[in-house]
Design a protein around this motif. Sequence first.
Motif, mmCIF file in Angstrom:
data_model
loop_
_atom_site.group_PDB
_atom_site.id
_atom_site.type_symbol
_atom_site.label_atom_id
_atom_site.label_comp_id
_atom_site.label_asym_id
_atom_site.label_seq_id
_atom_site.Cartn_x
_atom_site.Cartn_y
_atom_site.Cartn_z
ATOM 1 N N PHE A 28 0.810 -1.206 0.000
ATOM 2 C CA PHE A 28 0.000 0.000 0.000
ATOM 3 C C PHE A 28 0.849 1.263 0.000
ATOM 4 O O PHE A 28 0.323 2.362 0.092
ATOM 5 C CB PHE A 28 -0.950 0.000 1.198
ATOM 6 C CG PHE A 28 -2.139 -0.889 1.000
ATOM 7 C CD1 PHE A 28 -3.157 -0.521 0.138
ATOM 8 C CD2 PHE A 28 -2.227 -2.099 1.651
ATOM 9 C CE1 PHE A 28 -4.246 -1.341 -0.065
ATOM 10 C CE2 PHE A 28 -3.316 -2.928 1.459
ATOM 11 C CZ PHE A 28 -4.332 -2.548 0.598
ATOM 12 N N ASP A 118 -11.655 -3.237 7.281
ATOM 13 C CA ASP A 118 -10.964 -2.987 6.015
ATOM 14 C C ASP A 118 -11.946 -2.935 4.850
ATOM 15 O O ASP A 118 -11.830 -2.083 3.959
ATOM 16 C CB ASP A 118 -9.863 -4.020 5.769
ATOM 17 C CG ASP A 118 -10.350 -5.452 5.837
ATOM 18 O OD1 ASP A 118 -11.459 -5.694 6.359
ATOM 19 O OD2 ASP A 118 -9.622 -6.346 5.371
ATOM 20 N N PHE A 122 -12.673 0.278 2.341
ATOM 21 C CA PHE A 122 -12.663 0.203 0.876
ATOM 22 C C PHE A 122 -13.973 0.725 0.290
ATOM 23 O O PHE A 122 -13.975 1.419 -0.732
ATOM 24 C CB PHE A 122 -12.422 -1.239 0.421
ATOM 25 C CG PHE A 122 -10.976 -1.643 0.376
ATOM 26 C CD1 PHE A 122 -10.086 -1.021 -0.492
ATOM 27 C CD2 PHE A 122 -10.493 -2.645 1.205
ATOM 28 C CE1 PHE A 122 -8.744 -1.394 -0.536
ATOM 29 C CE2 PHE A 122 -9.151 -3.027 1.171
ATOM 30 C CZ PHE A 122 -8.282 -2.394 0.298
ATOM 31 N N ALA A 125 -13.990 4.423 0.502
ATOM 32 C CA ALA A 125 -13.055 4.967 -0.482
ATOM 33 C C ALA A 125 -13.660 4.939 -1.882
ATOM 34 O O ALA A 125 -13.533 5.902 -2.649
ATOM 35 C CB ALA A 125 -11.743 4.185 -0.452
ATOM 36 N N PHE A 168 -2.595 2.761 5.833
ATOM 37 C CA PHE A 168 -3.519 1.968 5.013
ATOM 38 C C PHE A 168 -4.641 2.846 4.470
ATOM 39 O O PHE A 168 -4.965 2.809 3.277
ATOM 40 C CB PHE A 168 -4.091 0.823 5.851
ATOM 41 C CG PHE A 168 -5.216 0.068 5.185
ATOM 42 C CD1 PHE A 168 -4.952 -0.887 4.217
ATOM 43 C CD2 PHE A 168 -6.531 0.319 5.526
ATOM 44 C CE1 PHE A 168 -5.980 -1.580 3.599
ATOM 45 C CE2 PHE A 168 -7.573 -0.362 4.917
ATOM 46 C CZ PHE A 168 -7.295 -1.321 3.951
ATOM 47 N N ILE A 172 -5.356 3.767 0.346
ATOM 48 C CA ILE A 172 -6.522 3.419 -0.473
ATOM 49 C C ILE A 172 -7.297 4.658 -0.914
ATOM 50 O O ILE A 172 -8.194 4.568 -1.755
ATOM 51 C CB ILE A 172 -7.461 2.426 0.244
ATOM 52 C CG1 ILE A 172 -8.070 3.041 1.499
ATOM 53 C CG2 ILE A 172 -6.725 1.134 0.565
ATOM 54 C CD1 ILE A 172 -9.105 2.147 2.169
ATOM 55 N N ASN A 173 -6.937 5.807 -0.355
ATOM 56 C CA ASN A 173 -7.551 7.071 -0.776
ATOM 57 C C ASN A 173 -6.551 7.966 -1.510
ATOM 58 O O ASN A 173 -6.765 9.167 -1.639
ATOM 59 C CB ASN A 173 -8.094 7.824 0.440
ATOM 60 C CG ASN A 173 -9.362 7.221 0.994
ATOM 61 O OD1 ASN A 173 -10.457 7.493 0.513
ATOM 62 N ND2 ASN A 173 -9.224 6.384 2.012
ATOM 63 N N ARG A 174 -5.472 7.366 -2.010
ATOM 64 C CA ARG A 174 -4.367 8.161 -2.543
ATOM 65 C C ARG A 174 -4.724 8.942 -3.808
ATOM 66 O O ARG A 174 -4.056 9.911 -4.154
ATOM 67 C CB ARG A 174 -3.150 7.266 -2.832
ATOM 68 C CG ARG A 174 -3.324 6.315 -3.995
ATOM 69 C CD ARG A 174 -2.111 5.411 -4.174
ATOM 70 N NE ARG A 174 -0.887 6.141 -4.403
ATOM 71 C CZ ARG A 174 -0.494 6.565 -5.598
ATOM 72 N NH1 ARG A 174 -1.239 6.338 -6.656
ATOM 73 N NH2 ARG A 174 0.639 7.218 -5.730
#
Length: 256
Positions: A28, A118, A122, A125, A168, A172-174
Amino acid sequence: MTMVFKNTLFCTRCIKEVVPRVIRTPTFTGEVIVETYCPDCGLLLTRQVKLLKLPTRPISEVKGLYVAIEGIDGSGKTLIAGMVARRLREEGYDVVLVKEPYVKAIKEYLYNHDVDPDAEAFLFAADRIILQKEVIIPALREGKIVIGDRSLYSTMAFQGARGLPDEFLEAINRSIKYPDVVILLDLPVEIALERIDKRGRARTRFETPEFLKKVRKRFLELANAHGFYVLDATKRPEEIAERIVSIIEKELRKRR
């Protein structure tokens, strides 16, 4: 993920050339770990770390101002976000008001099922990516003010309170745009729960005293780390909205 390696490598344990077994493990942090193993004895032959090409979105061309109003449940975010949007429109600003979760099906699923942290992160996100692509980024490109009732930082606080690390959640929000300004409406959990109970509906699984105390703590930690404006949410909504409007106008003046 296991892959076929066409070339041979020498295994020092088996004392022979072998066609290795290859395992690729994405991380990640934007990398992929490539490891090769002897298919006979399992010895690690090589290990490389390569950059992983992850999805990105063109968010650098925006001209507007993205303001997020954050806080625990019962802090008055939705009411005050609406008041701020109306006041700004009265002053002639072009304003778009958005709320997370955005996709109705995702919202209903998340609020009606006890999802693992998790998976929950997701889904939030994915919802955020859709909202940004369909509404937020187009509005910002047109120079509008976007008022967000929740943002990425709600994920950082709520899913962070469920034990997920910041690294983390950020990963996932990058590909999303972070708010330019964040307003945190802070108040004691006891008062927030009193407000929630007055709504005449059952509390959601996110609205227990123990959990909201963790979430409030996370929000205050994020505020300290990222420079949020922290406002006392026990004050009159009109007073809070007026303060937020003045903050937004100050931020707009900085951009001129």
